[in-house]
Scaffold this motif. Structure first.
Motif, short mmCIF file in Angstrom:
data_model
loop_
_atom_site.label_atom_id
_atom_site.label_comp_id
_atom_site.label_asym_id
_atom_site.label_seq_id
_atom_site.Cartn_x
_atom_site.Cartn_y
_atom_site.Cartn_z
N GLU A 178 0.83 -1.21 0.00
CA GLU A 178 0.00 0.00 0.00
C GLU A 178 0.87 1.27 0.00
O GLU A 178 0.64 2.17 -0.80
CB GLU A 178 -0.89 0.00 1.24
N CYS A 179 1.85 1.32 0.87
CA CYS A 179 2.70 2.51 0.96
C CYS A 179 3.51 2.71 -0.33
O CYS A 179 3.65 3.84 -0.80
CB CYS A 179 3.65 2.40 2.15
N ARG A 180 4.01 1.63 -0.88
CA ARG A 180 4.79 1.72 -2.11
C ARG A 180 3.93 2.27 -3.25
O ARG A 180 4.35 3.18 -3.98
CB ARG A 180 5.36 0.35 -2.49
N LYS A 181 2.73 1.75 -3.37
CA LYS A 181 1.83 2.22 -4.43
C LYS A 181 1.40 3.66 -4.20
O LYS A 181 1.29 4.42 -5.16
CB LYS A 181 0.63 1.28 -4.55
N ASP A 182 1.16 4.02 -2.93
CA ASP A 182 0.80 5.41 -2.61
C ASP A 182 1.89 6.39 -3.04
O ASP A 182 1.59 7.51 -3.45
CB ASP A 182 0.53 5.59 -1.12
N LYS A 183 3.13 5.96 -2.95
CA LYS A 183 4.27 6.81 -3.34
C LYS A 183 4.58 6.71 -4.83
O LYS A 183 5.45 7.41 -5.33
CB LYS A 183 5.53 6.44 -2.54
N GLY A 184 3.88 5.81 -5.53
CA GLY A 184 4.10 5.64 -6.96
C GLY A 184 5.45 5.03 -7.29
O GLY A 184 6.03 5.33 -8.33
N LEU A 185 5.91 4.14 -6.42
CA LEU A 185 7.23 3.53 -6.60
C LEU A 185 7.11 2.08 -7.05
O LEU A 185 6.15 1.39 -6.70
CB LEU A 185 8.02 3.59 -5.29
N ALA A 186 8.09 1.62 -7.78
CA ALA A 186 8.18 0.22 -8.18
C ALA A 186 8.96 -0.55 -7.11
O ALA A 186 9.72 0.03 -6.34
CB ALA A 186 8.89 0.10 -9.52
N GLN A 187 8.78 -1.84 -7.11
CA GLN A 187 9.50 -2.67 -6.13
C GLN A 187 11.01 -2.51 -6.28
O GLN A 187 11.73 -2.44 -5.28
CB GLN A 187 9.12 -4.14 -6.29
N TRP A 188 11.49 -2.40 -7.51
CA TRP A 188 12.93 -2.30 -7.70
C TRP A 188 13.48 -1.00 -7.12
O TRP A 188 14.62 -0.96 -6.66
CB TRP A 188 13.31 -2.44 -9.19
N GLU A 189 12.68 0.05 -7.12
CA GLU A 189 13.14 1.33 -6.57
C GLU A 189 13.34 1.24 -5.05
O GLU A 189 14.31 1.79 -4.52
CB GLU A 189 12.14 2.44 -6.90
N ILE A 190 12.45 0.55 -4.37
CA ILE A 190 12.61 0.36 -2.93
C ILE A 190 13.81 -0.55 -2.68
O ILE A 190 14.60 -0.31 -1.75
CB ILE A 190 11.34 -0.24 -2.30
N ALA A 191 13.96 -1.57 -3.49
CA ALA A 191 15.10 -2.48 -3.34
C ALA A 191 16.43 -1.74 -3.48
O ALA A 191 17.34 -1.92 -2.66
CB ALA A 191 15.01 -3.61 -4.36
N VAL A 192 16.54 -0.89 -4.48
CA VAL A 192 17.77 -0.11 -4.68
C VAL A 192 18.02 0.79 -3.48
O VAL A 192 19.13 0.87 -2.96
CB VAL A 192 17.70 0.71 -5.99
N TYR A 193 16.98 1.47 -3.00
CA TYR A 193 17.09 2.36 -1.85
C TYR A 193 17.60 1.61 -0.62
O TYR A 193 18.40 2.13 0.15
CB TYR A 193 15.74 3.01 -1.56
N CYS A 194 17.15 0.37 -0.45
CA CYS A 194 17.52 -0.43 0.73
C CYS A 194 18.77 -1.28 0.50
O CYS A 194 19.20 -1.99 1.41
CB CYS A 194 16.37 -1.34 1.11
N ASP A 195 19.33 -1.22 -0.70
CA ASP A 195 20.51 -2.01 -1.05
C ASP A 195 20.26 -3.51 -0.89
O ASP A 195 21.04 -4.24 -0.30
CB ASP A 195 21.72 -1.57 -0.23
N ILE A 196 19.11 -3.94 -1.42
CA ILE A 196 18.75 -5.35 -1.45
C ILE A 196 18.31 -5.69 -2.86
O ILE A 196 18.10 -4.80 -3.68
CB ILE A 196 17.62 -5.69 -0.44
#
Length: 74
Positions: free
Chosen positions: A11-29
């Motif tokens: 839900e939070c990822r979609k609310d921010k309009g982000l893709a899964q890969w973008e969160i992964a890169v941010y978290c270095d995973i």
């Protein structure tokens, strides 16, 4: 807790309009690792969960279902 965490991550990822890969890169995973968090097949380590909460601008309590208050007071 896992089900709530999974739902709120998505839900939070979609609310921010982000893709899964973008969160992964941010978290270095890897993207697959992040996908597993949303699919409930893996739980993130605390340091990763903190990064995710910071990126989404929500509290750890919100992500884990301890509160329904999404906004954090700064």
């Amino acid at each position: 807790m896992r089900e709530i965490l999974s739902e709120r991550l998505r839900e939070c990822r979609k609310d921010k309009g982000l893709a899964q890969w973008e969160i992964a890169v941010y978290c270095d995973i890897s993207e697959k690792t992040y996908q597993n968090y949303e699919l409930m097949t893996r739980e993130p380590r605390l340091e990763i969960l903190i990064k995710i909460a910071d990126r989404f601008g929500v509290s750890l309590d919100y992500l884990t279902g301890r509160t329904d208050i999404k906004e954090i007071n700064k």
